[in-house]
Write a protein that holds these residues in place. Structure first.
Motif, PDB file in Angstrom:
ATOM      1  N   SER A  65       0.833  -1.197   0.000  1.00 24.58           N
ATOM      2  CA  SER A  65       0.000   0.000   0.000  1.00 24.58           C
ATOM      3  C   SER A  65       0.868   1.246   0.000  1.00 24.58           C
ATOM      4  O   SER A  65       2.072   1.199   0.249  1.00 24.58           O
ATOM      5  N   TRP A  76      -4.195   3.512  -1.733  1.00 24.07           N
ATOM      6  CA  TRP A  76      -4.499   2.342  -2.550  1.00 24.07           C
ATOM      7  C   TRP A  76      -3.812   1.129  -1.949  1.00 24.07           C
ATOM      8  O   TRP A  76      -2.865   1.264  -1.166  1.00 24.07           O
ATOM      9  N   GLU A 158     -16.571  -4.649  -6.099  1.00 22.48           N
ATOM     10  CA  GLU A 158     -15.780  -3.457  -5.785  1.00 22.48           C
ATOM     11  C   GLU A 158     -14.920  -3.091  -6.986  1.00 22.48           C
ATOM     12  O   GLU A 158     -14.288  -3.957  -7.606  1.00 22.48           O
ATOM     13  N   GLY A 160     -11.965  -2.150  -9.200  1.00 15.30           N
ATOM     14  CA  GLY A 160     -10.552  -2.471  -9.070  1.00 15.30           C
ATOM     15  C   GLY A 160     -10.073  -3.299 -10.240  1.00 15.30           C
ATOM     16  O   GLY A 160     -10.800  -3.511 -11.219  1.00 15.30           O
ATOM     17  N   SER A 179      -6.679  -2.111  -5.667  1.00 19.06           N
ATOM     18  CA  SER A 179      -7.861  -1.313  -5.358  1.00 19.06           C
ATOM     19  C   SER A 179      -8.042  -0.214  -6.409  1.00 19.06           C
ATOM     20  O   SER A 179      -7.156   0.045  -7.236  1.00 19.06           O
ATOM     21  N   ARG A 180      -9.173   0.445  -6.322  1.00 15.04           N
ATOM     22  CA  ARG A 180      -9.564   1.410  -7.352  1.00 15.04           C
ATOM     23  C   ARG A 180      -8.569   2.546  -7.532  1.00 15.04           C
ATOM     24  O   ARG A 180      -8.350   3.013  -8.638  1.00 15.04           O
TER      25      ARG A 180
END
Length: 269
Positions: A65, A76, A158, A160, A179-180
């Motif tokens: 991250s 993210w 979700e 992504g 993640s997005r």
């Protein structure tokens, strides 16, 4: 060499059980060994904004991250499962190390609105569109053993991006899920590792049979020993026996009868 076979394509090599290759690009960053919590090891950038967690006995083996500062929540996250070859993770950690060294905070850049910017290496390698569901993008390698899935507007999923490889199953499917908010160039750097033709070295007996059946395996030929130099051979040469002394002098000004000089003929007048 750590393995007896070369596995091609590398995304079917599975995990060897350790993450050395994935940590290699950030080996110079601070290492934090933890006794409690899900992660046994956390490697951070010097300013602690980038965090790479390793859970050696969990399904989600890596948690990577980035955050705007050392104490804020991640902007993210990338989750990597326990079947993913660390050579693929190394592409992501190498890109992060380069971004941090550049000092431009590119690892916090907003993702591109165009999905093709994340998938550019796969499109260039000939990966084909395989899905037509609204709100998603799906690409697959020619062998259909690896793919890319992007969810952009489905309410039941979700948003992504996920890179995957191998047949479905707890011990076979490799997954890297972003993640997005993940910057597009980091996804693209990871995707490029899926197209890298360099094989991965593995031990044949530890490779999952389903992966071995789908991959190409070539024996690892150990390097030939170097040709010995004269200096290497010198210790192997025996010591010459000493020459006998005391019987015949090596240098002498005296002559023996057997060594008499021939008589010179008289000169003519």
């Amino acid at each position: 060499m750590d393995g007896d076979v070369h596995v091609t394509p590398r995304y079917l090599a599975g995990s060897p059980g350790y993450g050395d290759a994935g940590f290699a690009p950030v080996a110079h960053w601070p290492h934090h060994h933890l006794d409690e919590g899900p992660h046994q090891l956390v490697v951070t950038s010097p300013d602690h904004r980038i965090r790479i967690g390793w859970a050696g006995d969990d399904y989600d083996l890596w948690t990577i991250s980035a955050a705007p500062d050392a104490v804020s929540g991640p902007q993210w996250t990338a989750i990597v499962n326990q079947n993913t070859p660390p050579e693929l993770v190394a592409a992501l950690t190498a890109a992060l190390a380069q971004d941090w060294a550049d000092g431009q905070d590119r690892f916090l850049a907003a993702p591109s609105p165009y999905w093709a910017d994340s998938a550019a290496p796969l499109v260039a390698a000939g990966w084909e569109h395989t899905g037509a569901e609204v709100g998603t993008v799906e690409l697959a390698a020619a062998d259909r053993n690896a793919g890319l899935y992007i969810s952009r507007s489905r309410r039941d999923l979700e948003d992504g991006t996920q890179l995957w490889a191998g047949p479905p199953g707890w011990g076979t499917r490799a997954e890297i899920t972003f993640s997005r908010g993940t910057p597009s160039h980091l996804i693209a750097a990871t995707a490029a590792a899926f197209t890298d033709p360099t094989p991965a070295a593995r031990w044949r007996e530890s490779l999952h049979p389903e992966l071995a059946a789908r991959a190409s395996l070539m024996p690892v030929v150990p390097p030939r020993p170097p040709v010995p130099t004269p200096r290497d051979l010198r210790p192997r040469l025996g010591v010459r026996p000493p020459l006998p002394v005391g019987s015949i002098p090596r240098w002498s000004t005296a002559t023996t009868p057997s060594a008499a000089l021939p008589v010179r003929p008289a000169a003519r007048r």
